[in-house]
Motif scaffolding. Structure first.
Motif, PDB file in Angstrom:
ATOM      1  N   LYS A 289      -3.396  -5.202  -9.258  1.00 19.17           N
ATOM      2  CA  LYS A 289      -3.374  -3.720  -9.142  1.00 19.17           C
ATOM      3  C   LYS A 289      -2.756  -3.170  -8.000  1.00 19.17           C
ATOM      4  CE  LYS A 289      -5.305  -3.288 -13.400  1.00 19.17           C
ATOM      5  NZ  LYS A 289      -6.201  -3.289 -14.659  1.00 19.17           N
ATOM      6  N   ILE A 290      -3.482  -3.843  -7.024  1.00 18.95           N
ATOM      7  CA  ILE A 290      -4.135  -2.857  -5.445  1.00 18.95           C
ATOM      8  C   ILE A 290      -2.390  -2.532  -5.025  1.00 18.95           C
ATOM      9  CG2 ILE A 290      -4.724  -2.205  -3.698  1.00 18.95           C
ATOM     10  CD1 ILE A 290      -6.383  -1.160  -6.239  1.00 18.95           C
ATOM     11  N   VAL A 291      -2.054  -3.913  -4.819  1.00 15.69           N
ATOM     12  CA  VAL A 291      -0.954  -4.742  -3.442  1.00 15.69           C
ATOM     13  C   VAL A 291       0.539  -3.977  -3.856  1.00 15.69           C
ATOM     14  CG1 VAL A 291       0.405  -6.836  -3.001  1.00 15.69           C
ATOM     15  CG2 VAL A 291      -1.653  -7.098  -3.161  1.00 15.69           C
ATOM     16  N   PRO A 292       0.684  -3.515  -5.129  1.00 15.41           N
ATOM     17  CA  PRO A 292       2.237  -2.410  -5.533  1.00 15.41           C
ATOM     18  C   PRO A 292       1.911  -1.598  -4.929  1.00 15.41           C
ATOM     19  CG  PRO A 292       1.521  -4.004  -7.205  1.00 15.41           C
ATOM     20  CD  PRO A 292       0.091  -3.847  -6.512  1.00 15.41           C
ATOM     21  N   LEU A 293       0.926  -0.558  -4.196  1.00 13.68           N
ATOM     22  CA  LEU A 293       0.257   0.539  -4.052  1.00 13.68           C
ATOM     23  C   LEU A 293       0.256   0.738  -2.480  1.00 13.68           C
ATOM     24  CD1 LEU A 293      -3.206   2.139  -5.895  1.00 13.68           C
ATOM     25  CD2 LEU A 293      -0.405   1.976  -7.134  1.00 13.68           C
ATOM     26  N   TYR A 294       0.485  -0.468  -1.676  1.00 16.68           N
ATOM     27  CA  TYR A 294       0.909  -0.725  -0.683  1.00 16.68           C
ATOM     28  C   TYR A 294       2.292  -0.799  -0.962  1.00 16.68           C
ATOM     29  CZ  TYR A 294      -3.884  -1.177   0.831  1.00 16.68           C
ATOM     30  OH  TYR A 294      -4.846  -0.726   1.903  1.00 16.68           O
ATOM     31  N   GLU A 295       2.924  -1.721  -1.779  1.00 17.21           N
ATOM     32  CA  GLU A 295       4.168  -1.497  -1.442  1.00 17.21           C
ATOM     33  C   GLU A 295       4.739  -0.121  -1.133  1.00 17.21           C
ATOM     34  OE1 GLU A 295       4.421  -5.051  -4.160  1.00 17.21           O
ATOM     35  OE2 GLU A 295       4.001  -6.385  -2.859  1.00 17.21           O
ATOM     36  N   GLU A 296       4.966   0.318  -1.789  1.00 21.29           N
ATOM     37  CA  GLU A 296       5.543   1.490  -2.550  1.00 21.29           C
ATOM     38  C   GLU A 296       4.596   2.301  -1.054  1.00 21.29           C
ATOM     39  OE1 GLU A 296       7.485   4.689  -4.485  1.00 21.29           O
ATOM     40  OE2 GLU A 296       6.886   2.398  -4.782  1.00 21.29           O
ATOM     41  N   VAL A 297       4.105   1.992  -0.822  1.00 27.83           N
ATOM     42  CA  VAL A 297       4.038   3.050   0.979  1.00 27.83           C
ATOM     43  C   VAL A 297       5.173   2.458   1.622  1.00 27.83           C
ATOM     44  CG1 VAL A 297       2.806   3.433   2.738  1.00 27.83           C
ATOM     45  CG2 VAL A 297       1.700   3.442   0.393  1.00 27.83           C
ATOM     46  N   TYR A 298       4.931   0.650   1.645  1.00 28.52           N
ATOM     47  CA  TYR A 298       5.742   0.384   2.231  1.00 28.52           C
ATOM     48  C   TYR A 298       7.496   0.843   2.259  1.00 28.52           C
ATOM     49  CZ  TYR A 298       2.485  -2.834   3.884  1.00 28.52           C
ATOM     50  OH  TYR A 298       0.985  -4.086   3.959  1.00 28.52           O
ATOM     51  N   ARG A 299       7.573   0.973   0.887  1.00 28.89           N
ATOM     52  CA  ARG A 299       9.179   1.064   0.939  1.00 28.89           C
ATOM     53  C   ARG A 299       9.375   3.067   0.512  1.00 28.89           C
ATOM     54  NH1 ARG A 299       8.402  -2.091  -4.446  1.00 28.89           N
ATOM     55  NH2 ARG A 299       6.780  -0.387  -5.091  1.00 28.89           N
ATOM     56  N   ASN A 300       8.271   3.852   1.057  1.00 27.80           N
ATOM     57  CA  ASN A 300       8.704   4.896   1.521  1.00 27.80           C
ATOM     58  C   ASN A 300       8.413   5.363   2.788  1.00 27.80           C
ATOM     59  OD1 ASN A 300       8.531   6.145  -1.116  1.00 27.80           O
ATOM     60  ND2 ASN A 300       6.281   6.502  -1.050  1.00 27.80           N
ATOM     61  N   VAL A 301       8.262   4.159   3.385  1.00 26.59           N
ATOM     62  CA  VAL A 301       7.969   4.726   4.895  1.00 26.59           C
ATOM     63  C   VAL A 301       9.808   3.767   5.412  1.00 26.59           C
ATOM     64  CG1 VAL A 301       7.658   3.576   6.976  1.00 26.59           C
ATOM     65  CG2 VAL A 301       5.860   3.978   5.525  1.00 26.59           C
ATOM     66  N   LEU A 302       9.807   2.887   4.539  1.00 25.00           N
ATOM     67  CA  LEU A 302      11.191   2.282   5.646  1.00 25.00           C
ATOM     68  C   LEU A 302      12.280   3.471   4.760  1.00 25.00           C
ATOM     69  CD1 LEU A 302      10.529  -1.240   4.231  1.00 25.00           C
ATOM     70  CD2 LEU A 302      11.204  -0.279   6.684  1.00 25.00           C
ATOM     71  N   ASN A 303      12.016   4.416   3.741  1.00 20.64           N
ATOM     72  CA  ASN A 303      13.454   5.746   3.525  1.00 20.64           C
ATOM     73  C   ASN A 303      13.770   6.247   4.213  1.00 20.64           C
ATOM     74  OD1 ASN A 303      14.040   3.613   1.728  1.00 20.64           O
ATOM     75  ND2 ASN A 303      13.124   4.106   0.000  1.00 20.64           N
ATOM     76  N   GLU A 304      12.561   6.794   5.162  1.00 18.84           N
ATOM     77  CA  GLU A 304      12.609   7.872   5.421  1.00 18.84           C
ATOM     78  C   GLU A 304      13.332   8.385   6.223  1.00 18.84           C
ATOM     79  OE1 GLU A 304       8.967   7.769   8.215  1.00 18.84           O
ATOM     80  OE2 GLU A 304       7.544   8.459   6.546  1.00 18.84           O
TER      81      GLU A 304
END
Length: 304
Positions: A289-304
Motif C-alpha cells: 500500500k505504501i510503496v506505490p505512494l513513493y512511486e507516484e512521487v517519483y513519477r511526478n518529479v520526473l514529469n516536472e
C-alpha cells in the motif's frame, strides 16, 4: 559523500536520488546535483524526513539554515507522519509541499505460523504474559519509565519483560531492575535480527518514548498481533489507535500505563480483540500500500 553519489549516478544512469535525512544526505545530494549539471546530467532529488533533522536543529540551532536549504532544494520532500510534516512546517520556512508518506512493513516477515524453537526460548510453563520492548536504548526512549511500568504490572499479573536492543541506557536499566527486585523477570536479549519471532509471542508491547516521529517499533509489534501501550507523542497516535490497538497516554504517565496494561492483560476477551485490531491496523502500512505512494512521487518529479 557527494562524490560517491556522483559516481553512482553516472555509472548506473540514475534518474532520481532518494535520500533520507536533510543532513547530511539531502545536502550532499544537492552538491552532487550541481556537479552533475556541469556534465549535462539532470538528476532529481527526493528527500524523506525521519525526524532526526528536527532533533538536530533543536539541539544545534546553527544547523537550521543548512537543513532548511537542503529541504527547499529537493525536488520533492516526504515526511514519515503528519505530525512530522506539521513540525517541519512550523520550524522551517519551507517553500514547497511536503507529502506525508508513512513507513511501511513487509508482512511476509510476519507469518501467522509460530516458530517452535522460539517458543521453547520465550515461553515458560508458568503461564506468564510476555511483554516486550525494542529500541536503541537512548534517553529519548525513557527506559526507566518502561521498567517502572513493568514493575507495577508484574505486581498484579504473572509476566516477564523481553528487552531487545543495545544502547547507553541498558546498563542503567539492568541496575534499576536489580534495585526493584525484578531482574529475574526481565530478559535482556541484546540486538536481534529476528524480532518478528519474538514479537509473535508477545502479549503486549510497551513504548513510553519521549519522541517518536512515526513509531516503527510499534508497527512491527502490531504486525505480529501485539497490542501497544505507548505515549501519545509525535506520530504514534497515527499508528497506535487509542482504545482499539492499544492505548496512547501522556508522556511520563507511568501509573496510567501500568493500570491500562493490567486491565488489558487480565481481560482475555479484550486482549484477543486488541490483537486482531492491531494486525488489521498494521495492514494499512503494508509495503504493497505504501510503496506505490513513493512511486507516484517519483513519477511526478520526473514529469516536472
Amino acid at each position: 559523500l557527494s562524490s560517491k553519489m556522483l559516481e553512482v549516478v553516472t555509472e548506473q544512469k540514475l534518474d532520481i536520488l532518494h535520500v533520507h535525512y536533510a543532513i547530511p544526505h539531502a545536502y550532499a545530494a544537492f552538491m552532487a546535483q550541481q556537479m552533475l549539471k556541469e556534465k549535462g546530467i539532470d538528476i532529481k532529488i527526493v528527500t524523506t524526513l525521519h525526524g532526526t533533522d528536527i532533533t538536530l536543529v533543536g539541539s544545534h540551532p546553527s544547523y537550521k539554515p543548512a537543513v532548511e536549504f537542503s529541504i527547499n532544494q529537493s525536488n520533492a520532500v516526504t515526511a514519515v507522519s503528519e505530525s512530522l510534516k506539521k513540525e517541519t512546517l512550523e520550524l522551517f520556512n519551507i517553500k514547497q509541499n511536503i507529502f506525508a508518506i508513512p513507513n511501511f512493513i513487509d508482512f511476509n516477515k510476519y507469518p501467522d505460523r509460530k516458530d517452535p524453537i522460539c517458543e521453547d526460548l520465550l515461553l515458560s510453563n508458568h503461564g506468564e504474559k510476555v511483554i516486550s520492548h525494542i529500541s536503541n536504548f537512548r534517553p529519548v526512549k525513557r527506559i526507566s519509565d518502561l521498567i517502572q511500568v513493568f514493575y507495577r504490572i508484574q505486581l498484579k499479573v504473572n509476566s516477564k519483560l523481553l528487552l531487545i536492543g543495545e544502547g547507553p541506557e541498558r546498563e542503567h536499566a539492568e541496575y534499576l531492575t536489580k534495585q526493584l527486585g525484578i531482574f529475574n523477570k526481565v530478559h535482556f536479549l541484546g540486538n536481534c535480527q529476528e524480532v518478528n519471532k519474538v514479537l509473535c509471542y508477545s502479549d503486549l508491547f510497551l513504548l513510553p518514548s519521549e519522541k517518536e516521529s512515526f513509531g516503527l517499533a510499534a508497527l512491527e509489534a502490531m504486525a505480529a498481533k501485539t497490542p501497544v501501550i505507548s505515549t501519545n507523542v509525535g506520530g504514534l497516535p497515527e499508528v497506535n489507535i487509542d482504545g482499539e490497538t492499544g492505548y496512547t497516554l501522556p508522556l511520563g504517565a507511568v501509573d496510567e500505563m501500568a493500570a491500562k496494561a493490567i486491565d488489558l492483560l487480565n481481560n482475555e476477551v479484550l486482549l484477543a480483540q486488541f490483537k486482531e485490531n492491531a494486525k488489521r491496523q498494521a495492514n494499512q502500512f503494508s509495503i504493497e500500500k505504501i510503496v506505490p505512494l513513493y512511486e507516484e512521487v517519483y513519477r511526478n518529479v520526473l514529469n516536472e
